[in-house]
Design an enzyme around this catalytic site. Structure first.
Site, mmCIF file in Angstrom:
data_model
loop_
_atom_site.group_PDB
_atom_site.id
_atom_site.type_symbol
_atom_site.label_atom_id
_atom_site.label_comp_id
_atom_site.label_asym_id
_atom_site.label_seq_id
_atom_site.Cartn_x
_atom_site.Cartn_y
_atom_site.Cartn_z
ATOM 1 N N TYR A 14 38.060 -118.027 49.351
ATOM 2 C CA TYR A 14 38.550 -119.209 50.075
ATOM 3 C C TYR A 14 38.384 -120.471 49.216
ATOM 4 O O TYR A 14 39.135 -121.435 49.355
ATOM 5 C CB TYR A 14 37.855 -119.342 51.421
ATOM 6 C CG TYR A 14 38.643 -120.141 52.449
ATOM 7 C CD1 TYR A 14 39.916 -119.757 52.838
ATOM 8 C CD2 TYR A 14 38.100 -121.298 53.010
ATOM 9 C CE1 TYR A 14 40.637 -120.489 53.771
ATOM 10 C CE2 TYR A 14 38.806 -122.036 53.950
ATOM 11 C CZ TYR A 14 40.073 -121.629 54.321
ATOM 12 O OH TYR A 14 40.781 -122.355 55.245
ATOM 13 N N LYS A 34 37.951 -127.864 53.585
ATOM 14 C CA LYS A 34 37.647 -127.760 55.026
ATOM 15 C C LYS A 34 36.308 -128.436 55.345
ATOM 16 O O LYS A 34 36.164 -129.053 56.400
ATOM 17 C CB LYS A 34 37.617 -126.295 55.487
ATOM 18 C CG LYS A 34 38.976 -125.611 55.524
ATOM 19 C CD LYS A 34 39.974 -126.282 56.472
ATOM 20 C CE LYS A 34 41.217 -125.420 56.674
ATOM 21 N NZ LYS A 34 42.321 -126.156 57.322
HETATM 22 O O1 0WD Z 1 43.834 -117.465 59.313
HETATM 23 C C1 0WD Z 1 44.463 -118.509 59.438
HETATM 24 N N1 0WD Z 1 45.766 -118.506 59.410
HETATM 25 C C2 0WD Z 1 43.719 -119.777 59.687
HETATM 26 C C3 0WD Z 1 44.329 -120.983 59.511
HETATM 27 C C4 0WD Z 1 42.296 -119.684 60.084
HETATM 28 C C5 0WD Z 1 41.677 -120.961 60.313
HETATM 29 C C6 0WD Z 1 42.331 -122.141 60.105
HETATM 30 N N2 0WD Z 1 43.645 -122.152 59.702
HETATM 31 C C7 0WD Z 1 44.290 -123.438 59.505
HETATM 32 C C8 0WD Z 1 44.965 -123.648 58.176
HETATM 33 O O2 0WD Z 1 44.036 -123.919 57.150
HETATM 34 C C9 0WD Z 1 45.825 -124.854 58.504
HETATM 35 O O3 0WD Z 1 45.021 -126.023 58.493
HETATM 36 O O4 0WD Z 1 45.303 -123.633 60.447
HETATM 37 C C10 0WD Z 1 46.245 -124.576 59.944
HETATM 38 C C11 0WD Z 1 47.647 -124.015 60.117
HETATM 39 O O5 0WD Z 1 47.818 -122.933 59.235
HETATM 40 P P1 0WD Z 1 48.674 -121.617 59.535
HETATM 41 O O6 0WD Z 1 49.280 -121.700 60.864
HETATM 42 O O7 0WD Z 1 47.823 -120.479 59.172
HETATM 43 O O8 0WD Z 1 49.773 -121.657 58.372
HETATM 44 P P2 0WD Z 1 51.346 -122.033 58.279
HETATM 45 O O9 0WD Z 1 52.105 -121.414 59.380
HETATM 46 O O10 0WD Z 1 51.753 -121.674 56.880
HETATM 47 O O11 0WD Z 1 51.363 -123.600 58.443
HETATM 48 C C12 0WD Z 1 50.753 -124.490 57.537
HETATM 49 C C13 0WD Z 1 51.717 -125.620 57.284
HETATM 50 C C14 0WD Z 1 52.753 -125.485 56.200
HETATM 51 O O12 0WD Z 1 53.475 -124.425 56.105
HETATM 52 P P3 0WD Z 1 53.978 -124.043 54.560
HETATM 53 O O13 0WD Z 1 54.194 -122.601 54.702
HETATM 54 O O14 0WD Z 1 55.187 -124.868 54.327
HETATM 55 O O15 0WD Z 1 52.839 -124.363 53.594
HETATM 56 O O16 0WD Z 1 51.145 -126.776 56.763
HETATM 57 C C15 0WD Z 1 52.237 -127.630 56.496
HETATM 58 C C16 0WD Z 1 53.469 -126.793 56.413
HETATM 59 O O17 0WD Z 1 54.261 -126.858 57.561
HETATM 60 N N3 0WD Z 1 52.165 -128.349 55.238
HETATM 61 C C17 0WD Z 1 52.510 -129.630 55.152
HETATM 62 N N4 0WD Z 1 52.917 -130.500 56.094
HETATM 63 C C18 0WD Z 1 53.225 -131.742 55.697
HETATM 64 N N5 0WD Z 1 53.138 -132.142 54.428
HETATM 65 C C19 0WD Z 1 52.396 -129.971 53.796
HETATM 66 C C20 0WD Z 1 52.736 -131.301 53.436
HETATM 67 N N6 0WD Z 1 52.679 -131.746 52.179
HETATM 68 N N7 0WD Z 1 51.976 -128.879 53.102
HETATM 69 C C21 0WD Z 1 51.838 -127.897 53.996
#
Ligand code: 0WD
Length: 258
Positions: A159, A166
């Site tokens: 991680y 985080k």
């Molecule tokens: O296991 C997991 N999936 C966990 C996620 C466990 C615990 C926490 N999290 C957190 C992540 O660290 C994140 O903070 O939850 C949050 C959401 O993550 P997610 O739902 O797992 O991931 P995803 O569906 O990929 O959404 C994250 C999004 C980005 O998607 P992409 O695929 O384009 O990276 O963060 C956004 C974007 O929509 N993002 C941004 N938004 C605005 N400006 C930017 C940016 N520059 N970069 C990424």
């Protein structure tokens, strides 16, 4: 109560239907909330718009907001103010780190990679909170929720720099809770167990993390976007009016083990 009827929330970070932000959107929408979506790049717009349209909303507001761009953040939130006047909460579900730095030794992190991970995954929450205060956008009793992970509290293999980001995000939640408490706005984090999303795919050995969780978590299973969504709903609602600066683990109890 748990109804969000007549209230408006901004959801940042829907990438696709697996996104945690999408789980939160569904929970809030079912509770009657009006939602506004922001997305990262043009590539995402169509997807987010389609998903937003599938909800039972009177009108769908979908706006661009690259969280690395202060000018765009300001413009987006000014647009939101012009469209709806005030909001009652915001879900920040955004993180990013270079894929090659989510594997192997943490000490191989580059300065640029470190800054990028912190800018997108941690500072972005502060940047948004700042603009919300400047625009006097959020109503009293408002609630900000961000997404964190256990890797910021302790070592989780691979991680790496995201864990350090985080930890910075978790600390920001406390300081922001203190600042925005003056305006009767609460700031909390949800620490979700591992969920298979687009972002999670980038983390080295993620399947092992899922397997270990199923084996060791008190509930012996993974958690879902819906479960995280329902916790966000609670944190957005008046039922959570006494909770701020807090991290709630939605991880089937995994953080209590070993
Ligand atoms: O296991 C997991 N999936 C966990 C996620 C466990 C615990 C926490 N999290 C957190 C992540 O660290 C994140 O903070 O939850 C949050 C959401 O993550 P997610 O739902 O797992 O991931 P995803 O569906 O990929 O959404 C994250 C999004 C980005 O998607 P992409 O695929 O384009 O990276 O963060 C956004 C974007 O929509 N993002 C941004 N938004 C605005 N400006 C930017 C940016 N520059 N970069 C990424």
């Amino acid at each position: 109560n748990l109804s969000l009827e007549g209230k408006t929330y901004v959801i940042m970070g829907v990438a696709n239907k697996r996104s945690i932000a999408w789980g939160i959107s569904q929970s809030l929408s079912k509770a009657g909330a009006k939602l506004i979506f922001t997305y990262a790049g043009e590539r995402m717009e169509k997807n987010v718009r389609q998903l937003a349209d599938s909800l039972d909303q009177e009108e769908t507001i979908v706006l661009p907001c690259d969280i690395t761009d202060d000018v765009e953040i300001e413009k987006t939130f000014q647009d939101i103010k012009d469209k709806v006047g005030h909001i009652d909460g915001l879900a920040h579900c955004i993180a990013f780190a270079n894929k090659e730095e989510l594997d192997g030794d943490y000490l191989n992190t580059t300065r640029d990679g470190f800054m990028l991970a912190h800018s997108i995954s941690s500072y972005s929450l502060t940047a948004v909170a700042k603009v919300i205060r400047e625009l006097d956008l959020m109503n009293e009793g408002g609630s900000i929720v961000t997404m964190t992970y256990l890797g910021g509290e302790r070592i989780v293999k691979n991680y790496n720099v995201m864990g350090v980001a985080k930890a910075s995000l978790d600390a920001s939640v406390q300081y922001l809770a203190n600042d925005l408490g003056k305006d009767s706005i609460r700031v909390n984090a949800i620490s979700a167990g591992p969920i298979r999303t687009l972002s999670a795919k980038g983390i080295g050995g993620f399947n092992d993390v899922l397997q270990e969780m199923e084996e060791k978590a008190p509930l012996n299973r993974l958690v879902t976007q819906e479960e995280v969504g329902d916790t966000a709903l609670f944190l957005m609602s008046d039922l959570a009016r006494g909770i701020t600066g807090e991290t709630i683990h939605v991880d089937a109890g995994y953080n209590k083990v070993g």
